[in-house]
Design a protein around this motif. Sequence first.
Motif, PDB file in Angstrom:
ATOM      1  N   ASP A  71      42.202  39.649  32.000  1.00 21.68           N
ATOM      2  CA  ASP A  71      40.829  39.312  31.654  1.00 21.68           C
ATOM      3  C   ASP A  71      39.973  40.557  31.802  1.00 21.68           C
ATOM      4  OD1 ASP A  71      41.514  36.670  31.215  1.00 21.68           O
ATOM      5  OD2 ASP A  71      40.998  36.032  33.258  1.00 21.68           O
ATOM      6  N   SER A  72      38.914  40.646  31.023  1.00 21.90           N
ATOM      7  CA  SER A  72      38.078  41.851  31.036  1.00 21.90           C
ATOM      8  C   SER A  72      37.498  42.149  32.412  1.00 21.90           C
ATOM      9  CB  SER A  72      36.942  41.711  30.016  1.00 21.90           C
ATOM     10  OG  SER A  72      36.140  40.572  30.311  1.00 21.90           O
ATOM     11  N   ASP A  73      37.241  41.106  33.200  1.00 26.85           N
ATOM     12  CA  ASP A  73      36.651  41.343  34.519  1.00 26.85           C
ATOM     13  C   ASP A  73      37.674  41.778  35.560  1.00 26.85           C
ATOM     14  OD1 ASP A  73      37.985  38.950  34.774  1.00 26.85           O
ATOM     15  OD2 ASP A  73      36.289  37.830  35.588  1.00 26.85           O
ATOM     16  N   GLU A  74      38.955  41.878  35.155  1.00 30.69           N
ATOM     17  CA  GLU A  74      40.002  42.345  36.060  1.00 30.69           C
ATOM     18  C   GLU A  74      40.337  43.816  35.838  1.00 30.69           C
ATOM     19  OE1 GLU A  74      42.781  38.505  37.000  1.00 30.69           O
ATOM     20  OE2 GLU A  74      42.908  39.302  34.952  1.00 30.69           O
ATOM     21  N   ALA A  78      35.461  47.156  35.204  1.00 32.92           N
ATOM     22  CA  ALA A  78      34.680  46.005  35.666  1.00 32.92           C
ATOM     23  C   ALA A  78      34.620  45.967  37.188  1.00 32.92           C
ATOM     24  CB  ALA A  78      35.283  44.711  35.128  1.00 32.92           C
ATOM     25  N   GLN A  82      31.346  46.094  39.746  1.00 38.50           N
ATOM     26  CA  GLN A  82      31.121  45.224  40.907  1.00 38.50           C
ATOM     27  C   GLN A  82      30.796  46.053  42.142  1.00 38.50           C
ATOM     28  OE1 GLN A  82      34.487  42.545  41.383  1.00 38.50           O
ATOM     29  NE2 GLN A  82      34.517  42.059  39.205  1.00 38.50           N
TER      30      GLN A  82
END
Length: 237
Positions: A71-74, A78, A82
């Motif tokens: 997933d893009s947030d992994e 990203a 954070q």
Amino acid sequence: MISIMTSFRTFRFTFLFAFLVFCNSCKNETQKATEPSSEKIQSWENSAAVKDSVKNILFYGNSLTAGYGLDSDEAFPALIQQKLDSLNLDYKVINAGLSGETTAGGLGRLDWILKQPVSIFILELGANDGLRGVPLDETRKNLQSIIDKVRQKDPETNIILAGMQLPPNIGREYTAEFKEIYPSLAEKNDLYLIPFLLEDVAGKPDLNQGDGIHPTAEGQKIVARNVWEILREVISE
């Protein structure tokens, strides 16, 4: 009879309207199917539309940066965002990673990417060149051209070069010379250098996906740590 004709006209109009809506929908779906990169382009454009007070950190790379298989947030860019947010730092991460990208491909799309202001440019390219056996002089020349273009666009942009290494089965001499490209370019151009982007991840099955090349979500966390070690120095300065 008039009632029947009126009903028929109403039915015909309704049918034609529904047909046109259906065709328009099909056209839109066909257009989407023939433009696979449109979502990626829109994502970059949206990422660039930030407040003037926020500085852009642009990650420019291949599938490692893009977060292939995750997933893009992994993906590590990203995770860096954070980290920045947790420290209340006004930086906006732009993930311009593209799976399969080579140094030649990266050079080719760079002008478009640099239409947006960039405070920190993190260059992660070359691995696909090595895996394809691209002549080392060509890889070195393309990376140098990318560095030159970034500085021509804005001399104030800080550039971080992500060092890469190749599996030993490709050939001892080739892999040794490939590894040396990154520190030599960093020294020549006075760049910040991440010695090896995949440090503590490469070659470890539990931290890589089935292909043995792309990090898992856990592996991406370690990659983010490797990046942050250098990035925080740039930000602190």
